[in-house]
Design a protein around this motif. Structure first.
Motif, PDB file in Angstrom:
ATOM      1  N   VAL A 229      75.122  78.025  92.643  1.00 60.62           N
ATOM      2  CA  VAL A 229      75.547  77.233  91.489  1.00 60.62           C
ATOM      3  C   VAL A 229      76.082  75.929  92.057  1.00 60.62           C
ATOM      4  O   VAL A 229      76.742  75.923  93.096  1.00 60.62           O
ATOM      5  CB  VAL A 229      76.649  77.990  90.697  1.00 60.62           C
ATOM      6  CG1 VAL A 229      77.204  77.139  89.577  1.00 60.62           C
ATOM      7  CG2 VAL A 229      76.112  79.307  90.180  1.00 60.62           C
ATOM      8  N   TYR A 230      75.806  74.813  91.388  1.00 54.77           N
ATOM      9  CA  TYR A 230      76.202  73.500  91.907  1.00 54.77           C
ATOM     10  C   TYR A 230      77.115  72.787  90.922  1.00 54.77           C
ATOM     11  O   TYR A 230      76.962  72.907  89.709  1.00 54.77           O
ATOM     12  CB  TYR A 230      74.963  72.650  92.190  1.00 54.77           C
ATOM     13  CG  TYR A 230      74.082  73.275  93.235  1.00 54.77           C
ATOM     14  CD1 TYR A 230      74.332  73.083  94.585  1.00 54.77           C
ATOM     15  CD2 TYR A 230      73.025  74.110  92.883  1.00 54.77           C
ATOM     16  CE1 TYR A 230      73.551  73.683  95.560  1.00 54.77           C
ATOM     17  CE2 TYR A 230      72.240  74.721  93.844  1.00 54.77           C
ATOM     18  CZ  TYR A 230      72.500  74.502  95.179  1.00 54.77           C
ATOM     19  OH  TYR A 230      71.727  75.106  96.134  1.00 54.77           O
ATOM     20  N   ALA A 231      78.070  72.046  91.464  1.00 48.72           N
ATOM     21  CA  ALA A 231      78.992  71.243  90.663  1.00 48.72           C
ATOM     22  C   ALA A 231      78.947  69.812  91.178  1.00 48.72           C
ATOM     23  O   ALA A 231      78.860  69.584  92.385  1.00 48.72           O
ATOM     24  CB  ALA A 231      80.412  71.797  90.773  1.00 48.72           C
ATOM     25  N   LYS A 232      78.992  68.859  90.261  1.00 48.73           N
ATOM     26  CA  LYS A 232      78.897  67.444  90.627  1.00 48.73           C
ATOM     27  C   LYS A 232      80.218  66.844  91.095  1.00 48.73           C
ATOM     28  O   LYS A 232      80.236  65.833  91.777  1.00 48.73           O
ATOM     29  CB  LYS A 232      78.358  66.621  89.453  1.00 48.73           C
ATOM     30  CG  LYS A 232      76.959  66.997  89.042  1.00 48.73           C
ATOM     31  CD  LYS A 232      75.961  66.528  90.054  1.00 48.73           C
ATOM     32  CE  LYS A 232      74.554  66.851  89.585  1.00 48.73           C
ATOM     33  NZ  LYS A 232      73.558  66.731  90.602  1.00 48.73           N
ATOM     34  N   SER A 233      81.345  67.447  90.720  1.00 56.26           N
ATOM     35  CA  SER A 233      82.645  66.875  91.092  1.00 56.26           C
ATOM     36  C   SER A 233      83.606  67.976  91.534  1.00 56.26           C
ATOM     37  O   SER A 233      83.392  69.159  91.244  1.00 56.26           O
ATOM     38  CB  SER A 233      83.253  66.134  89.895  1.00 56.26           C
ATOM     39  OG  SER A 233      83.657  67.071  88.903  1.00 56.26           O
ATOM     40  N   LEU A 234      84.669  67.581  92.218  1.00 62.47           N
ATOM     41  CA  LEU A 234      85.692  68.547  92.629  1.00 62.47           C
ATOM     42  C   LEU A 234      86.409  69.133  91.416  1.00 62.47           C
ATOM     43  O   LEU A 234      86.856  70.282  91.452  1.00 62.47           O
ATOM     44  CB  LEU A 234      86.687  67.902  93.588  1.00 62.47           C
ATOM     45  CG  LEU A 234      86.149  67.603  94.988  1.00 62.47           C
ATOM     46  CD1 LEU A 234      87.207  66.876  95.813  1.00 62.47           C
ATOM     47  CD2 LEU A 234      85.702  68.867  95.695  1.00 62.47           C
ATOM     48  N   ASP A 235      86.510  68.353  90.337  1.00 65.14           N
ATOM     49  CA  ASP A 235      87.115  68.882  89.113  1.00 65.14           C
ATOM     50  C   ASP A 235      86.275  70.044  88.569  1.00 65.14           C
ATOM     51  O   ASP A 235      86.820  71.061  88.145  1.00 65.14           O
ATOM     52  CB  ASP A 235      87.261  67.786  88.055  1.00 65.14           C
ATOM     53  CG  ASP A 235      88.337  66.783  88.425  1.00 65.14           C
ATOM     54  OD1 ASP A 235      89.461  67.201  88.754  1.00 65.14           O
ATOM     55  OD2 ASP A 235      88.048  65.572  88.385  1.00 65.14           O
ATOM     56  N   GLU A 236      84.947  69.902  88.588  1.00 66.33           N
ATOM     57  CA  GLU A 236      84.058  70.975  88.147  1.00 66.33           C
ATOM     58  C   GLU A 236      84.177  72.183  89.079  1.00 66.33           C
ATOM     59  O   GLU A 236      84.165  73.327  88.623  1.00 66.33           O
ATOM     60  CB  GLU A 236      82.607  70.509  88.121  1.00 66.33           C
ATOM     61  CG  GLU A 236      82.290  69.523  87.022  1.00 66.33           C
ATOM     62  CD  GLU A 236      80.831  69.056  87.064  1.00 66.33           C
ATOM     63  OE1 GLU A 236      79.948  69.859  87.456  1.00 66.33           O
ATOM     64  OE2 GLU A 236      80.584  67.902  86.710  1.00 66.33           O
ATOM     65  N   VAL A 237      84.304  71.930  90.378  1.00 70.68           N
ATOM     66  CA  VAL A 237      84.476  73.015  91.351  1.00 70.68           C
ATOM     67  C   VAL A 237      85.742  73.800  91.013  1.00 70.68           C
ATOM     68  O   VAL A 237      85.730  75.032  90.996  1.00 70.68           O
ATOM     69  CB  VAL A 237      84.539  72.473  92.798  1.00 70.68           C
ATOM     70  CG1 VAL A 237      84.942  73.579  93.769  1.00 70.68           C
ATOM     71  CG2 VAL A 237      83.214  71.859  93.205  1.00 70.68           C
ATOM     72  N   ALA A 238      86.837  73.104  90.733  1.00 68.64           N
ATOM     73  CA  ALA A 238      88.106  73.764  90.425  1.00 68.64           C
ATOM     74  C   ALA A 238      87.982  74.680  89.206  1.00 68.64           C
ATOM     75  O   ALA A 238      88.522  75.794  89.197  1.00 68.64           O
ATOM     76  CB  ALA A 238      89.200  72.727  90.212  1.00 68.64           C
ATOM     77  N   VAL A 239      87.262  74.228  88.186  1.00 64.20           N
ATOM     78  CA  VAL A 239      87.048  75.047  86.982  1.00 64.20           C
ATOM     79  C   VAL A 239      86.298  76.331  87.352  1.00 64.20           C
ATOM     80  O   VAL A 239      86.664  77.426  86.920  1.00 64.20           O
ATOM     81  CB  VAL A 239      86.284  74.248  85.901  1.00 64.20           C
ATOM     82  CG1 VAL A 239      85.826  75.146  84.766  1.00 64.20           C
ATOM     83  CG2 VAL A 239      87.146  73.111  85.366  1.00 64.20           C
ATOM     84  N   LEU A 240      85.257  76.195  88.171  1.00 61.79           N
ATOM     85  CA  LEU A 240      84.474  77.367  88.573  1.00 61.79           C
ATOM     86  C   LEU A 240      85.287  78.303  89.472  1.00 61.79           C
ATOM     87  O   LEU A 240      85.180  79.529  89.363  1.00 61.79           O
ATOM     88  CB  LEU A 240      83.184  76.927  89.260  1.00 61.79           C
ATOM     89  CG  LEU A 240      82.167  76.246  88.331  1.00 61.79           C
ATOM     90  CD1 LEU A 240      81.028  75.632  89.137  1.00 61.79           C
ATOM     91  CD2 LEU A 240      81.638  77.222  87.297  1.00 61.79           C
ATOM     92  N   LEU A 241      86.129  77.745  90.342  1.00 63.24           N
ATOM     93  CA  LEU A 241      86.992  78.583  91.180  1.00 63.24           C
ATOM     94  C   LEU A 241      87.938  79.404  90.303  1.00 63.24           C
ATOM     95  O   LEU A 241      88.172  80.584  90.582  1.00 63.24           O
ATOM     96  CB  LEU A 241      87.789  77.728  92.167  1.00 63.24           C
ATOM     97  CG  LEU A 241      86.990  77.074  93.291  1.00 63.24           C
ATOM     98  CD1 LEU A 241      87.882  76.135  94.098  1.00 63.24           C
ATOM     99  CD2 LEU A 241      86.345  78.108  94.192  1.00 63.24           C
ATOM    100  N   ASP A 242      88.459  78.798  89.242  1.00 66.04           N
ATOM    101  CA  ASP A 242      89.336  79.519  88.318  1.00 66.04           C
ATOM    102  C   ASP A 242      88.603  80.666  87.627  1.00 66.04           C
ATOM    103  O   ASP A 242      89.225  81.631  87.180  1.00 66.04           O
ATOM    104  CB  ASP A 242      89.913  78.574  87.264  1.00 66.04           C
ATOM    105  CG  ASP A 242      91.014  77.682  87.810  1.00 66.04           C
ATOM    106  OD1 ASP A 242      91.574  78.006  88.877  1.00 66.04           O
ATOM    107  OD2 ASP A 242      91.308  76.649  87.166  1.00 66.04           O
ATOM    108  N   LYS A 243      87.271  80.574  87.542  1.00 70.58           N
ATOM    109  CA  LYS A 243      86.450  81.616  86.918  1.00 70.58           C
ATOM    110  C   LYS A 243      85.988  82.659  87.932  1.00 70.58           C
ATOM    111  O   LYS A 243      85.222  83.547  87.598  1.00 70.58           O
ATOM    112  CB  LYS A 243      85.239  80.990  86.233  1.00 70.58           C
ATOM    113  CG  LYS A 243      85.608  80.130  85.039  1.00 70.58           C
ATOM    114  CD  LYS A 243      84.379  79.533  84.399  1.00 70.58           C
ATOM    115  CE  LYS A 243      84.784  78.684  83.187  1.00 70.58           C
ATOM    116  NZ  LYS A 243      83.614  78.125  82.514  1.00 70.58           N
ATOM    117  N   GLY A 244      86.426  82.536  89.203  1.00 66.48           N
ATOM    118  CA  GLY A 244      86.107  83.533  90.208  1.00 66.48           C
ATOM    119  C   GLY A 244      84.954  83.202  91.136  1.00 66.48           C
ATOM    120  O   GLY A 244      84.571  84.031  91.964  1.00 66.48           O
TER     121      GLY A 244
END
Length: 92
Positions: free
Chosen positions: A46-61
């Motif tokens: 799964v890919y994220a364009k920004s660190l903010d998007e990465v943080a959201v996905l990390l919060d989801k596990g």
């Protein structure tokens, strides 16, 4: 949300290296825990364009691929990562 994400760090990096999130032409690479033992396979990335998007996905596990110069990237669980936000860096 408490400020923009400026950095994601591994809490316990490998000795002598500073690991950073792995970036590909598609963005930051993550793995979905829902894929179980296959989550590390490229077809499930799964890919994220920004660190903010990465943080959201990390919060989801989701787990994040982290690497360092001269070292192969490793898949790191969210509990082993520290998210640094711009607000965290402001001194009073």
């Amino acid at each position: 949300m408490r400020g923009r994400v400026i950095r994601i760090e591994r809490i316990s990096s490998r000795a002598g290296v500073i690991e950073e999130p792995a970036v590909t032409s598609k963005g930051y690479q993550l793995a979905d825990a829902a894929q179980g033992k296959n989550k590390h396979h490229a077809e499930f990335a799964v890919y994220a364009k920004s660190l903010d998007e990465v943080a959201v996905l990390l919060d989801k596990g989701f787990s994040l691929w982290m690497g360092a110069k001269g070292k192969r990237a490793s898949l790191i669980a969210p509990r082993s990562l520290r998210i640094v936000r711009s607000e965290d860096c402001i001194s009073a």
